[in-house]
Design a protein around this motif. Structure first.
Motif, mmCIF file in Angstrom:
data_model
loop_
_atom_site.group_PDB
_atom_site.id
_atom_site.type_symbol
_atom_site.label_atom_id
_atom_site.label_comp_id
_atom_site.label_asym_id
_atom_site.label_seq_id
_atom_site.Cartn_x
_atom_site.Cartn_y
_atom_site.Cartn_z
ATOM 1 N N UNK A 172 44.491 -1.483 44.661
ATOM 2 C CA UNK A 172 45.599 -2.400 44.912
ATOM 3 C C UNK A 172 45.434 -3.014 46.295
ATOM 4 N N UNK A 173 45.729 -4.293 46.371
ATOM 5 C CA UNK A 173 45.686 -4.997 47.652
ATOM 6 C C UNK A 173 46.978 -4.766 48.422
ATOM 7 N N UNK A 174 46.856 -4.742 49.726
ATOM 8 C CA UNK A 174 48.048 -4.772 50.566
ATOM 9 C C UNK A 174 48.538 -6.209 50.608
ATOM 10 N N UNK A 175 49.670 -6.440 51.219
ATOM 11 C CA UNK A 175 50.156 -7.824 51.337
ATOM 12 C C UNK A 175 49.182 -8.649 52.185
ATOM 13 N N UNK A 176 48.602 -8.041 53.202
ATOM 14 C CA UNK A 176 47.590 -8.745 53.998
ATOM 15 C C UNK A 176 46.341 -9.030 53.163
ATOM 16 N N UNK A 177 45.984 -8.096 52.289
ATOM 17 C CA UNK A 177 44.849 -8.297 51.396
ATOM 18 C C UNK A 177 45.083 -9.460 50.451
ATOM 19 N N UNK A 178 46.315 -9.586 49.962
ATOM 20 C CA UNK A 178 46.662 -10.711 49.078
ATOM 21 C C UNK A 178 46.506 -12.036 49.810
ATOM 22 N N UNK A 179 46.966 -12.061 51.052
ATOM 23 C CA UNK A 179 46.852 -13.291 51.847
ATOM 24 C C UNK A 179 45.388 -13.632 52.073
ATOM 25 N N UNK A 180 44.596 -12.632 52.478
ATOM 26 C CA UNK A 180 43.180 -12.884 52.738
ATOM 27 C C UNK A 180 42.454 -13.294 51.468
ATOM 28 N N UNK A 181 42.802 -12.713 50.332
ATOM 29 C CA UNK A 181 42.147 -13.056 49.073
ATOM 30 C C UNK A 181 42.275 -14.552 48.788
ATOM 31 N N UNK A 182 43.448 -15.088 48.977
ATOM 32 C CA UNK A 182 43.670 -16.511 48.745
ATOM 33 C C UNK A 182 42.754 -17.357 49.630
ATOM 34 N N UNK A 234 39.481 -8.467 60.647
ATOM 35 C CA UNK A 234 40.822 -9.053 60.562
ATOM 36 C C UNK A 234 41.877 -8.164 61.216
ATOM 37 N N UNK A 235 41.522 -6.916 61.491
ATOM 38 C CA UNK A 235 42.462 -6.004 62.137
ATOM 39 C C UNK A 235 43.605 -5.551 61.229
ATOM 40 N N UNK A 236 43.373 -5.574 59.933
ATOM 41 C CA UNK A 236 44.410 -5.184 58.962
ATOM 42 C C UNK A 236 43.779 -4.413 57.819
ATOM 43 N N UNK A 237 44.564 -3.562 57.183
ATOM 44 C CA UNK A 237 44.148 -2.892 55.945
ATOM 45 C C UNK A 237 44.262 -3.895 54.810
ATOM 46 N N UNK A 238 43.229 -3.954 53.968
ATOM 47 C CA UNK A 238 43.232 -4.911 52.863
ATOM 48 C C UNK A 238 43.552 -4.254 51.525
ATOM 49 N N UNK A 239 43.257 -2.967 51.423
ATOM 50 C CA UNK A 239 43.517 -2.226 50.194
ATOM 51 C C UNK A 239 44.467 -1.074 50.464
ATOM 52 N N UNK A 240 45.341 -0.810 49.516
ATOM 53 C CA UNK A 240 46.266 0.314 49.599
ATOM 54 C C UNK A 240 45.538 1.551 49.096
ATOM 55 N N UNK A 241 45.182 2.426 50.015
ATOM 56 C CA UNK A 241 44.401 3.606 49.649
ATOM 57 C C UNK A 241 45.262 4.738 49.093
ATOM 58 N N UNK A 242 46.571 4.556 49.065
ATOM 59 C CA UNK A 242 47.448 5.583 48.504
ATOM 60 C C UNK A 242 47.761 5.318 47.034
#
Length: 137
Positions: free
Chosen positions: A58-68, A45-53
């Motif tokens: 925690x999901x990133x905003x892109x992770x939230x979108x992909x989860x749906x 997807x070319x995006x980070x899905x989890x916030x590693x910090x």
């Protein structure tokens, strides 16, 4: 962009299990394999899905979108499986084994499992080695 459904299944499992290690048990993978699946999905997807910090998963905003989307894709996959089903096996299943081995193999169990299916014919035979095409020395 190609989305691998196996990777999506792993992604949803990580979110639902709230961790990589617990998700590994849900999808029958090792924790390292789960991590590799997430890495591959992030590459796809070319995006980070989890916030590693974040201190917790925690999901990133892109992770939230992909989860749906992933949840909907997996639900559609289940719907297709339910609607189309799996075709019943049919045809002839034939087993053969030398007399010595027949008592130790699971041919009888396999024959019993398929005998309840009217579209499958089963046949089993115990013969000496040469009858099965093996030469005795």
């Amino acid at each position: 962009m190609f989305l691998d459904i196996v990777l999506l299944r792993t992604f949803v499992a990580v979110v639902e299990a709230n961790g990589f290690t617990r998700a590994a048990g849900f999808v029958n993978l090792t924790q390292s394999a789960v991590s590799l699946h997430i890495k591959r999905l992030e590459e796809q997807v070319g995006r980070r899905l989890f916030d590693r910090t974040a201190p917790k998963l925690a999901l990133t905003s892109d992770g939230e979108i992909l989860l749906s989307y992933a949840q909907r894709i997996l639900a559609l996959e289940e719907e297709v499986k339910t609607r189309l089903g799996h075709p019943e096996p049919e045809g002839l299943v034939r087993f053969g084994a030398p007399d010595v081995i027949i008592d130790y193999c699971h041919i009888a169990a396999a024959l019993r499992r398929t005998s309840g299916n009217p579209t499958v014919q089963t046949s089993g035979r115990a013969r000496a080695g040469p009858a099965l095409g093996h030469k005795r020395t």
